[in-house]
Scaffold this motif. Structure first.
Motif, short mmCIF file in Angstrom:
data_model
loop_
_atom_site.label_atom_id
_atom_site.label_comp_id
_atom_site.label_asym_id
_atom_site.label_seq_id
_atom_site.Cartn_x
_atom_site.Cartn_y
_atom_site.Cartn_z
N CYS B 182 101.54 40.21 6.47
CA CYS B 182 99.63 39.01 6.55
C CYS B 182 99.96 37.86 5.86
CB CYS B 182 98.46 40.06 6.43
SG CYS B 182 99.65 40.98 4.04
N ASP B 185 96.99 35.42 1.80
CA ASP B 185 95.32 35.84 0.97
C ASP B 185 94.90 36.67 1.32
OD1 ASP B 185 94.81 34.74 3.28
OD2 ASP B 185 93.16 33.60 2.82
N ALA B 186 95.24 38.22 2.26
CA ALA B 186 95.11 39.09 2.73
C ALA B 186 94.42 40.28 1.89
CB ALA B 186 95.62 39.89 3.93
N TYR B 188 95.90 42.36 0.73
CA TYR B 188 96.66 43.98 1.43
C TYR B 188 98.24 44.39 0.44
CZ TYR B 188 98.72 47.43 4.56
OH TYR B 188 98.62 48.68 5.48
N TYR B 209 101.83 34.07 7.58
CA TYR B 209 100.84 33.76 8.90
C TYR B 209 100.03 32.51 7.56
CZ TYR B 209 103.06 38.29 11.48
OH TYR B 209 103.60 38.58 12.01
N GLY B 212 94.14 33.92 6.08
CA GLY B 212 92.69 34.55 6.72
C GLY B 212 93.57 36.14 7.16
N THR B 213 94.53 35.56 8.01
CA THR B 213 95.29 36.64 9.05
C THR B 213 95.72 37.92 8.58
OG1 THR B 213 96.59 34.87 9.34
CG2 THR B 213 97.44 36.67 10.58
N PRO B 214 94.37 38.54 9.35
CA PRO B 214 94.69 40.06 8.41
C PRO B 214 95.78 40.53 8.63
CG PRO B 214 93.75 40.11 10.52
CD PRO B 214 94.36 38.73 9.96
N PRO B 215 95.86 41.98 8.31
CA PRO B 215 97.93 43.19 8.71
C PRO B 215 97.52 43.71 10.33
CG PRO B 215 96.62 44.07 7.00
CD PRO B 215 95.47 42.77 6.93
N ALA B 216 98.13 43.54 10.30
CA ALA B 216 98.36 44.06 11.72
C ALA B 216 99.87 45.24 12.42
CB ALA B 216 97.77 43.15 12.83
N ARG B 219 102.61 42.92 13.46
CA ARG B 219 103.17 41.79 12.70
C ARG B 219 104.25 42.85 11.05
NH1 ARG B 219 97.14 39.85 12.44
NH2 ARG B 219 97.07 37.58 13.99
#
Lengths: 403, 403
Positions: B182, B185-186, B188, B209, B212-216, B219
């Motif tokens: 991610c 700055d996520a 996480y 990433y 702003g890219t969230p974990p998934a 990813r």
């Protein structure tokens, strides 16, 4: 009381095992003539060296009377019960120059189980005397499941892992066999006298040593070759950095048998030897009884009763062994990895089967890996006797004509 | 703010990794022209498929400003800090048809450590989030000793084994690198925000990433190729039957890296995946940090500063790698076992070194095992550039001309 039997009992008294010169002498002259020549001292130097110290000690009748009195028996190569096929690897390894693995001249046996049947597809579970609770629990658990699956569990009756293995097999009502480094009547280990009674009740207690022979460190090492030979593979459950169990594993490897080891916590000193075996000596990691059965496979150690002589050299191979054999090239060697890929047989099984095929004269090592044996006949040619062509000595031929 | 830098920041926004078509396009046209062509949609179909969805999203200036504000940086292949040599395996594997392992277009980095230096002879320690106390203790212990021995520890910042590995390295005052699935700055995983601050203080936190890219889930899998590529080997400490750590291990194997696994008690579900890796996937059993260092060796991932170009293809190989290379035949393949016997290098090291030599263009697999690469020049011929002859693409050549 046959002449052969008396001769074998005499030979066990006279020659401290392993006695490769005596074994070869007996293969050439037979037990009766060999015993007579040894008694007279009319033997080559090598045989004399193995027999001079005790050749006048003829207690054969007394020893056989002792066995009859105790309900024990002497099992000899002349008996149907002799585990000729499993023990063959000792002759093959000796012929190749592996030291200290000469076949036994006969075996003293106590117990209900037939030795040849017990040694069919059997597994050895061995390990340190200084075992942890984890190790003893794991050994007992593996032995329980293997015995429950009709696989006899061989071990050495020592404290720790060995005892746990015997107990686990007993608790499944299965067959377990203890091979001793002392006489059947030595009462050793003292704390396992009751356990050995229970082992004998449904299984067997086995020794090369005549009555009265005390335990000794070198006898445990010598005994280890029998545990390795009589089983399709050896599982080491716990072993310290210098555990004797690693000697059994090394012997099993030298005999072309499967060597397995159980992992444990990396902080446990009792698992260091197992981790070394897996990491450095190519032992297969086993974490369950089904891992063990997967690894040893079912090749070659047993033959159906009355099946007669095989018509092709590959008759009697299991399906995976056949696939491995088919994947071998005629000329160029292949790596175990390449053979696994081609045959679809898992690599761990391929690694286990290749040395077995080699012992059966069906594969050989070359510079670039493994290939089909060149010395043997065409596998399609209808030649009789799988292994007869591999070594012409009477000792080896006998194996195929006794059954 | 250079044009290349802006172009790379744009490309990271536009192409969700792995983006093999974009990576190949950039290798051909350079980042600036590629970014312009992608922005205009003037690209081949494969590139269009990887970029159409976001090609109008040009936040490159904003993203670089964000990084400057936070004290982060964009590390690109044009920078000295770019870990070109470790990442080369991704190009090689992609060229061979391994899917989903395209090289990163650039990396967002937070932290004090230089990425190229951290990735020199580094080791990845990964494992299950659902770890046991045994697993976390072992991971921390391994990481502590490796970090103490100047080996950077890479991991994925997840709960369980990953976190324990970062913590262990930190407690030794060593370098540890977290590679995220991610954005930086996520925030996480939420419980590891403080840990990531400590990782960044002396090491690095790395992500492909944009902010702003969230974990998934996908990813994490994509991220795993970076952990594998940036290290000489991956150690799996605990893994259940279906743990994601096994994906990192499989990726490491596909990239020709060393795969290691730590054993545990056979009754522990958290060790099942490790035992399977050792038993079925040829991972090397490691029980200590010195086992890890023995296994990964010191080949090829680093080169002394200012050493200039090597004069022979084998220059720069460590002593064991040289011995393994010398043991390889010119024509006939040999098994790893045969090579180990001939070279005197332990089999586990031979297994680790052969794929590294292959990546360096010095060995190749054939039907019967491993041999010297035929495509390369005579190792005695004084040819310059170890790996230049292996692949003529600008991307690969760059690796040898950047340093």
């Amino acid at each position: 009381m046959s002449a052969e039997r008396l001769a074998r009992a005499y030979l066990l008294r006279v020659a401290e095992p392993p006695a490769p010169a005596v074994v070869a002498f007996v293969a050439r002259h037979g037990p009766v003539e060999s015993a007579e020549l040894i008694r007279r001292g009319d033997v080559p130097d090598a045989v004399a060296q193995e027999t001079t110290a005790r050749r006048e000690l003829d207690l054969a009748r007394e020893d056989l009377a002792w066995a009859a009195r105790e309900g024990y028996r002497l099992v000899t190569p002349e008996d149907d019960e002799w585990p000729a096929w499993p023990l063959l690897c000792l002759d093959v390894a000796t012929g190749r120059g592996v030291r200290d693995v000469a076949a036994p001249l006969a075996l003293w046996v106590r117990g209900a189980a037939r030795l040849d049947e017990a040694a069919t597809d059997a597994v050895a579970i061995v390990g340190a005397r200084a075992a942890t609770e984890y190790g003893e629990h794991t050994a007992a658990d593996l032995a329980y499941t293997l015995a429950h699956e009709q696989t006899a569990v061989f071990s050495g009756a020592a404290y720790g892992i060995d005892g746990a293995a015997h107990r686990g097999a007993l608790s499944a009502g299965g067959v377990t066999v203890a091979v001793l480094g002392c006489a059947l009547d030595a009462g050793y280990p003292a704390g396992h006298v009751g356990l050995l009674n229970r082992v004998a009740a449904g299984g067997a207690v086995v020794s090369e040593y005549p009555p009265g022979t005390p335990p000794a460190r070198h006898r445990f090492l010598v005994r280890n070759r029998l545990i390795a030979a009589l089983t399709a593979g050896t599982v080491v459950v716990e072993a310290g950095r210098r555990s004797g169990a690693r000697n059994t594993a090394a012997t099993a490897g030298a005999l072309g048998k499967v060597v397995m080891a159980v992992p444990g916590p990396v902080g446990s000193a009792a698992s260091v030897g197992c981790h070394q075996l897996i990491r450095d000596a190519h032992a297969t990691l086993v974490a369950s009884a089904s891992d063990v059965l997967d690894t040893v496979g079912r090749l070659g150690t047993s033959r159906p009763e009355g099946a007669g002589r095989p018509r092709r050299r590959t008759d009697g191979l299991g399906p995976q062994a056949l696939r491995v054999h088919e994947a071998l090239g005629e000329r160029r060697g292949k790596s175990p990895e390449g053979i696994a890929t081609e045959s679809g047989v898992p690599l761990a099984r391929v690694r286990a089967l290749l040395p077995e095929l080699e012992l059966a004269g069906l594969s050989e090592r070359c510079e670039s890996g493994w290939r089909r044996s060149r010395s043997g006949a065409d596998p399609e040619s209808g030649q009789t006797g799988i292994r007869a062509g591999q070594d012409g000595s009477p000792g080896l031929m006998r194996v195929r004509t006794d059954g």
